[in-house]
Design an enzyme around this catalytic site. Sequence first.
Site, mmCIF file in Angstrom:
data_model
loop_
_atom_site.group_PDB
_atom_site.id
_atom_site.type_symbol
_atom_site.label_atom_id
_atom_site.label_comp_id
_atom_site.label_asym_id
_atom_site.label_seq_id
_atom_site.Cartn_x
_atom_site.Cartn_y
_atom_site.Cartn_z
ATOM 1 N N GLY A 20 0.822 -1.191 0.000
ATOM 2 C CA GLY A 20 0.000 0.000 0.000
ATOM 3 C C GLY A 20 0.864 1.251 0.000
ATOM 4 O O GLY A 20 2.060 1.207 0.310
ATOM 5 N N CYS A 21 0.240 2.372 -0.340
ATOM 6 C CA CYS A 21 0.997 3.625 -0.431
ATOM 7 C C CYS A 21 1.445 4.105 0.947
ATOM 8 O O CYS A 21 2.615 4.447 1.143
ATOM 9 C CB CYS A 21 0.178 4.696 -1.141
ATOM 10 S SG CYS A 21 -1.533 4.827 -0.577
ATOM 11 N N TYR A 22 0.540 4.133 1.928
ATOM 12 C CA TYR A 22 0.941 4.532 3.281
ATOM 13 C C TYR A 22 2.049 3.629 3.823
ATOM 14 O O TYR A 22 3.074 4.121 4.320
ATOM 15 C CB TYR A 22 -0.256 4.504 4.230
ATOM 16 C CG TYR A 22 -1.238 5.639 4.075
ATOM 17 C CD1 TYR A 22 -0.832 6.969 4.117
ATOM 18 C CD2 TYR A 22 -2.603 5.383 3.915
ATOM 19 C CE1 TYR A 22 -1.743 8.002 3.988
ATOM 20 C CE2 TYR A 22 -3.520 6.415 3.790
ATOM 21 C CZ TYR A 22 -3.092 7.723 3.823
ATOM 22 O OH TYR A 22 -3.999 8.749 3.701
ATOM 23 N N THR A 79 4.315 1.985 2.287
ATOM 24 C CA THR A 79 5.584 2.222 1.601
ATOM 25 C C THR A 79 6.343 3.388 2.236
ATOM 26 O O THR A 79 7.549 3.293 2.502
ATOM 27 C CB THR A 79 5.347 2.495 0.107
ATOM 28 O OG1 THR A 79 4.779 1.324 -0.501
ATOM 29 C CG2 THR A 79 6.656 2.826 -0.608
ATOM 30 N N THR A 80 5.639 4.492 2.518
ATOM 31 C CA THR A 80 6.318 5.644 3.118
ATOM 32 C C THR A 80 6.809 5.338 4.531
ATOM 33 O O THR A 80 7.803 5.908 4.981
ATOM 34 C CB THR A 80 5.392 6.878 3.198
ATOM 35 O OG1 THR A 80 4.273 6.585 4.042
ATOM 36 C CG2 THR A 80 4.913 7.316 1.851
#
Length: 388
Positions: free
Chosen positions: A191-193, A195-196
């Site tokens: 997911g994008c969150y 990954t960060t």
Amino acid sequence: MVALHSAFFMDGCCFSRFQDKPKLLKARNRPVRALAISSPKADGAIKVGILGASGYTGVELIRFIANHPYFGISLMTADRKAGQSIASVFPHLITRDLPDLVAVKDADFSSVDAVFCCLPHGTTQEIIKGLPSRLKIVDLSADFRLRDINDYNEWYGQPHKASELQKEAVYGLTEIYRNKIQSARLVANPGCYPTTILLPLVPLLKARLIGLQDILIVSNSGVSGAGRSAKEANLYTEVSEGIFSYGITRHRHVPEIEQELSDAANSKVTVSFTPTLMPMSRGMQSTINVRLAPGVSVVDLKQHLKGVYEKEEFVVVLPDDQAPHTKYVQGSNGCHINVFPDRIPGRAIIISVIDNLVKGASGQALQNLNLMMGIPENTGLSCMPLFP
């Protein structure tokens, strides 16, 4: 083209006859991890399908594959847009020669070598289960990210319908699980969150430089993270000139984050995570507050992250006190990280930014499929960020 295509996939090993030992290439004065390939360019020799091509992640994949020397798109599905051209859905693609959209049930996979699955959560499991076993698959939904199918049932409200495939899936955080991804058939794109959050925290937890408790995360996302479907809460008048948090204490990325952090720490890790929607199209920032391990300084955190990522093209630890900014990674596969001392003694603040549609989705997916196909993982992805 048929003969060339067959040669590339003899014995199921893509590019095996052209691979040499891995070497480091130079790009923008940063080392790039890549495989040396002595073959000439073979435009479109590897045929890929995009399931769910009418969404934001699908169109980002089209953008990157348009400049990819080895991948060509031979199949695109979009059930609600079936029978339409991609130019009618995305007019900016009018100059591209691409197949018309078809329904998934009518898709012909006979000429496809690999698939990107950009379908909604909960719909992907049965579709992937029905695909030919020879296909390489990168799934951008959440359906194969959680190794424990009971966790999936709890957080997504329905039983997992492909438990055997779940055992096969590899979590696709490229810089962390590169070796596993190379030999995988099915990769669960993060997911994008997560990954960060995972890119800075996983190395720090593995090195035992930060505490396992009191990890506080606030993440801000552009509206494109909610997808392209029409939703009242995402109307311009609803999201412009304001910000709001959502999924408080129960966001579906929480078990994914905690799963990977717990693996890195070899111990149970629980985080406080609050996502916030920002009035911008794309971009994502995570601000992470952590407790330093005894005897560890903020400088130690930064130096460790620099050492871990110094040979990576896409993950950059910024110099000095430069604050990461979503504008400086927009449209690119980059992740910028920096570490700052908190005013509270013994704590640090980590800031990490990505483009949620690229490193947080389609860019990382392409990076993973490159690895799975045995070609340089930066192929098609070395584009500069868009600015301003």
